[in-house]
Enzyme design. Structure first.
Site, short mmCIF file in Angstrom:
data_model
loop_
_atom_site.label_atom_id
_atom_site.label_comp_id
_atom_site.label_asym_id
_atom_site.label_seq_id
_atom_site.Cartn_x
_atom_site.Cartn_y
_atom_site.Cartn_z
N SER A 150 14.52 18.77 5.33
CA SER A 150 13.59 19.59 4.61
C SER A 150 12.75 20.57 5.52
O SER A 150 12.25 20.20 6.65
CB SER A 150 12.82 18.95 3.77
OG SER A 150 12.00 19.88 2.88
N TYR A 163 5.65 13.37 1.80
CA TYR A 163 6.83 14.07 2.07
C TYR A 163 7.18 14.69 3.48
O TYR A 163 8.29 14.45 4.09
CB TYR A 163 7.31 14.99 0.82
CG TYR A 163 8.58 15.43 0.77
CD1 TYR A 163 9.70 14.54 0.60
CD2 TYR A 163 8.95 16.86 0.76
CE1 TYR A 163 10.96 14.84 0.39
CE2 TYR A 163 10.00 17.13 0.99
CZ TYR A 163 11.21 16.16 0.74
OH TYR A 163 12.78 16.77 0.53
#
Length: 255
Positions: A150, A163
Site C-alpha cells: 500500500s 496499518y
C-alpha cells in the site's frame, strides 16, 4: 489461436472472495492459469469460481484461516492436491482498521498484524518450496510471488499507524525475499496501490470512514481491476524480466 501466457500455470490468490483478490483471480484465469481461490467466505468464493468457469477457466475454492500456520499449509496442500503444482502466489489478503492510539481497541491492531503480517508469512513459508519446484519444471522457467502492499507504507497519516506498520514491514520483507530467491528463479514483486474502491473501506468505523472520505475528496479511487491488471502484467513477463516494485495511485492522488 496463440497460447495464453499462463497456460499450464497454477495460481493461488489469498483474499480472493472480493475486491483486488477476486479481480486478480479472474485476470489470471483469462491469461490461462488455473486458480485456487482462498478466503474465509466460501459463498463469495463460489461466485468468483463461477465467473472463472464462465470464461472457460478452472478454479478451486479453499476456505481457510491463514492467520494460523496450519491453515496456510493446508491451503497450499489443497492446491497441490487439486492441480499438482503451484507457480504463482498472490498474497493479497489484508485488513485496514483505522483509528488513533487513544481510541483504537488493541484487538483491532492485533487483527491487522495477524492477517497482514502473520498470514502472509504463513502462506509464503508454506508455498516457497513448491514455487521453487515449479520454476525448475515449468516451460516458463520461472515462478512468482506477488505481495500486495500500500502507499500507506510510504506516507504515514493520522489514524493509520499500525496499518502503515504492517505495509512498511511487508515492503522490507519482500525485498529481502526477492534477493533470497533470485537464484531459484522465483520472482518476488511488490504492488503498492493507493486508495482502491473495495470492501476494505466498508470495514472502517464511521469516524475513520469520514476521515478517509475527506482525504480522498474530489479524487476518483482506483478500481480493483486496475490493480489486477498490474499483477497480470508482472506475472506474464518472460523469464528475463522482473518487475520488482509497482506503485499505483489514482491519477489525481497527491500522497
Amino acid at each position: 489461436m496463440a497460447e495464453k501466457a499462463l497456460y499450464g500455470a497454477v495460481a493461488l490468490v489469498t483474499g480472493a472472495s472480493s475486491g483486488i483478490g477476486a479481480a486478480t483471480a479472474r485476470r489470471l484465469a483469462q491469461d490461462g492459469a488455473s486458480v485456487a481461490l482462498l478466503a474465509r467466505r466460501r459463498e463469495r468464493l463460489l461466485q468468483v469460481a463461477d465467473d472463472i468457469v464462465g470464461i472457460g477457466g478452472e478454479a478451486h475454492v479453499i476456505k481457510a484461516d491463514i492467520t494460523e500456520p496450519g491453515g496456510a499449509s493446508a491451503a497450499v496442500q489443497d492446491t497441490l492436491d487439486r492441480f499438482g503444482r503451484l507457480d504463482i502466489l498472490v498474497n493479497n489478503a489484508g485488513v485496514m482498521l483505522l483509528g488513533t492510539a487513544l481510541h483504537t481497541r488493541i484487538e483491532e491492531w492485533d487483527r491487522m498484524v495477524a492477517l497482514n503480517v502473520a498470514g502472509l508469512l504463513h502462506m509464503t513459508h508454506a508455498a516457497v518450496p513448491y514455487l521453487i519446484d515449479a520454476a525448475a519444471t515449468s516451460p516458463r522457467e520461472v515462478a512468482d510471488i506477488v505481495n500486495i502492499g500500500s502507499t500507506a507504507a510510504r506516507t504515514a497519516r493520522p489514524g493509520n499507524s499500525v496499518y502503515s506498520l504492517t505495509k512498511a514491514g511487508l515492503s522490507s520483507f519482500t525485498e529481502s525475499l526477492r534477493q533470497e530467491l533470485l537464484t531459484e528463479q522465483v520472482r518476488v514483486s511488490l504492488v503498492e496501490p493507493g486508495t482502491v474502491a473495495t470492501e476494505l473501506m466498508d470495514q472502517l468505523s464511521e469516524a475513520a470512514g469520514d476521515v478517509a472520505c475527506w482525504q480522498m475528496d474530489g479524487t476518483e479511487p482506483l478500481r480493483a481491476h486496475d490493480v489486477a491488471d498490474a499483477i497480470g502484467y508482472i506475472v506474464t513477463r518472460e523469464r528475463r524480466v522482473a518487475v520488482n516494485e509497482l506503485l499505483l495511485r489514482s491519477g489525481a492522488h497527491n500522497w
